[in-house]
Scaffold this active site. Structure first.
Site, PDB file in Angstrom:
ATOM      1  N   GLU A  52      -2.131   0.597  -6.041  1.00  0.00           N
ATOM      2  CA  GLU A  52      -2.187   1.511  -4.887  1.00  0.00           C
ATOM      3  C   GLU A  52      -1.940   2.970  -5.271  1.00  0.00           C
ATOM      4  O   GLU A  52      -2.398   3.884  -4.577  1.00  0.00           O
ATOM      5  CB  GLU A  52      -1.192   1.070  -3.804  1.00  0.00           C
ATOM      6  N   PHE A 114      10.020 -10.116   5.137  1.00  0.00           N
ATOM      7  CA  PHE A 114       9.261 -10.150   3.883  1.00  0.00           C
ATOM      8  C   PHE A 114       8.338  -8.931   3.811  1.00  0.00           C
ATOM      9  O   PHE A 114       7.596  -8.648   4.750  1.00  0.00           O
ATOM     10  CB  PHE A 114       8.437 -11.447   3.819  1.00  0.00           C
TER      11      PHE A 114
END
Ligand SMILES: Cc1ncc(C[n+]2csc(CCOP(=O)(O)OP(=O)(O)O)c2C)c(N)n1
Length: 580
Positions: A52, A114
């Protein structure tokens, strides 16, 4: 009745409506609804990066080359945090990047779910503005507004964090990019000192009048131009101003290519690795007209000793910049093009021949910064010759970055792109991929050191998969060269952790299915660069350069522009191991 569609669908439609054609991204759990909607929008080309960070740098490169917004997309948690360096680079260099991140669903926020990270909190100081979208009904306006905020005024990155359930929420598509009218929060924490007393920017007219008066009376005036001239597309105005007044021009690292390199009034780059003659000119100048630069420490050296004879006129879009780093006599807040145009109308024609002659006497125009056969200068000359200046150069960070800045003869505006403010190694390869998408008809060279290249070389796969014919050059010196140079000069030649091993780049290229060349001798240079440019796809060229070549001159960190190091420090080179 309006059509009901998902928030994810609205995200895509709003991007298309805003004219976005390319997004750089990487999927994951919290952004899956967006990726589900994406194939219904063939006008939005998605480039699947390998990390990313590369998405953010590619969006940045795209934005710098196109003048439009660059968009990157990531999932929550690690996807979002991987964007951070790229967003910081965009913030430091005023690049209009919009980052869209998935977030955990609203009921899970704050529960350490999460892949939950507070990406808004993490990026607050490195974004111009950010949004956590709580209702899909806001998305249409938020996207339009975010793009506006990124592009308006002083440009910069904007983050839109979209919880997964908001992406799935059905809401009405209105189909018109209206903005909510809500004004974005001002950029957090204006840094630095307040305005220099007496320099409070008044009206632009007053400032221009005062600046014109200073220029008229100056014996040794200097124009210092920065990234603002490129962002504001003020090339013609700046050139006309220089030519009408005969004032010599200095271009900062991010201002390089805002003024034609071979122009008789162009002196070169100032600062830490600036030409001796440029820094001497600054120290002798009696009036400096700074346009679109922030006088950062790499430009000024020790600010207390910077240009002490000069009265400084500072033109900047951002009021907070005026008087932040150097005391100014006249501050003018405004767009570089608009203010320069007015200044051009206000100044009387003059010449500065004696001053120019005096500057030229300070030193040779360009110092040789290398030893050995395969010099950086020769490599850059070969690239220039073969590309016939139909080329944009994207550099990484380190010694090669300084050579690329100083030695390549840029003629066309905005053809030199680099991470100037953050100095983020790993920038060149992904940013070049973005530059290519913005300028598909042009040759794009990504020039990296062997350190920075290894940070994001995985993006070769992106180029292959997406068919992006970027030419990649690695200046291989076997070291983290710029740090090794500092160790040589300032740390008794103790080469701690700077020798760096590289893979066989020719085999690496082969593994990716692209041509790879290694150049060891100057005799092979021209033909290899020619072959690389003739290849229809991506190419990797490794240049084996002198291992301990240094960038000269150099102002020691925190030193005065008046005291450059121009040769190998005798004491340092006599001591210690040679490394390898
Ligand atoms: C991400 C990141 N990490 C560390 C640095 C510090 N740094 C600046 S230049 C440099 C060395 C770069 O080495 P290389 O890429 O081989 O280029 P060279 O200087 O040899 O041309 C380092 C480690 C940085 N600028 N960016």
């Amino acid at each position: 009745m309006s059509e009901l569609v998902s928030g994810a669908e609205i995200l895509c439609r709003a991007l298309v409506d805003a004219g976005v054609e390319v997004v750089f991204g990487y999927p994951g759990g919290a952004i899956m609804p967006f990726y589900h909607a994406l194939p219904d929008h063939p006008g939005l080309r998605h480039i699947l990066v390998r990390h990313e960070q590369a998405a953010a740098h590619a969006a940045d490169g795209y934005a710098r080359a196109s003048g439009r917004v660059g968009v990157c997309v990531a999932t929550s948690g690690p996807g979002a945090t991987n964007l951070v360096t790229g967003l910081a680079a965009a913030q430091m260099d005023n690049s209009p990047v919009v980052a869209i991140t998935g977030q955990v669903s609203r009921p899970m926020i704050g529960r350490d779910a999460f892949q939950e990270t507070d990406i808004i909190g993490i990026t607050l100081p490195i974004t111009k503005h950010s949004y956590l979208v709580q209702d899909a009904a806001d998305l249409e306006d938020v996207v339009a507004e975010a793009i506006g905020v990124a592009l308006e005024g002083r440009r910069g990155p904007v983050l839109i964090d979209v919880p997964k359930d908001v992406q799935n929420q059905k809401t009405a598509w209105r189909g018109a990019t209206t903005t909510s009218g809500a004004s974005p929060a001002p950029r957090a924490g204006a840094r630095g000192q307040s305005l220099t007393p007496g320099a409070s920017p008044g009206s632009v007219e007053d400032g221009v009048r005062q600046a014109a008066r200073l220029i008229k009376g100056a014996e040794r005036p200097l124009l210092m131009i920065g990234h603002g001239v490129i962002l504001g597309q003020a090339y013609a105005e700046v050139r006309a101003l220089a030519e009408k007044t005969g004032i010599p021009v200095v271009t900062t690292l991010l201002g390089i290519s805002a003024f034609p390199d071979g122009h008789p009034l162009h002196l070169g780059m100032p600062g830490m690795h600036g030409e001796v003659l440029v820094n001497r000119a600054i120290q002798h100048a009696d009036v400096i007209i700074g346009i679109g630069l922030r006088f950062d420490d790499r430009v000024t050296g020790n600010a207390a000793t910077f240009a002490r004879q000069a009265r400084i006129v500072h033109v900047d879009l951002d009021r907070a910049e005026i008087g932040k780093n150097v005391p100014v006599a006249v501050g003018i807040v405004g767009d570089a093009r608009d203010v320069t145009r007015r200044l051009l109308a206000a100044v009387e024609p003059r010449r500065c021949d004696r001053w120019l002659e005096h500057i030229r006497s300070f030193t040779r125009r360009r110092e040789a910064s290398y030893r050995g056969e395969l010099s950086p200068e020769a490599i850059l000359a070969a690239i220039c010759e073969s590309s016939q200046d139909e080329c944009t150069i994207v550099s990484d960070v380190g010694q090669h970055q300084m050579w690329v800045a100083k030695l390549y003869p840029y003629q066309r505006p905005n053809t030199h792109i680099t991470s100037g403010g953050l100095g983020a190694m790993g920038f060149a390869v992904p940013a070049a991929l973005g530059v290519h998408l913005a300028r598909p008809g042009e040759t794009v060279w990504a020039i990296s050191g062997d350190g920075g290249f290894q940070m994001n070389m995985a993006e070769i796969a992106t180029m292959v998969q997406e068919g992006l014919p970027v030419k990649m050059a690695v200046f291989n010196n076997g070291y983290l060269g710029m740090v090794r140079q500092w160790q040589q000069f300032f740390h008794e030649k103790r080469y701690s952790c700077t020798p760096i091993w590289s893979p066989d780049y020719v085999k690496l290229a082969e593994a990716y299915g692209i041509p790879g060349y290694r150049v060891k001798d100057a005799g092979d240079l021209a033909a290899t660069v020619e072959r690389a440019n003739a290849e229809p796809g991506p190419v990797l060229v490794e240049f084996m350069i002198e291992q301990e070549a240094n960038v000269f001159p150099m102002i020691p960190p925190g030193g005065s522009l008046s005291e450059p190091i121009e040769t190998e420090p005798a004491a340092a080179s006599a001591a210690g191991a040679t490394g390898g």
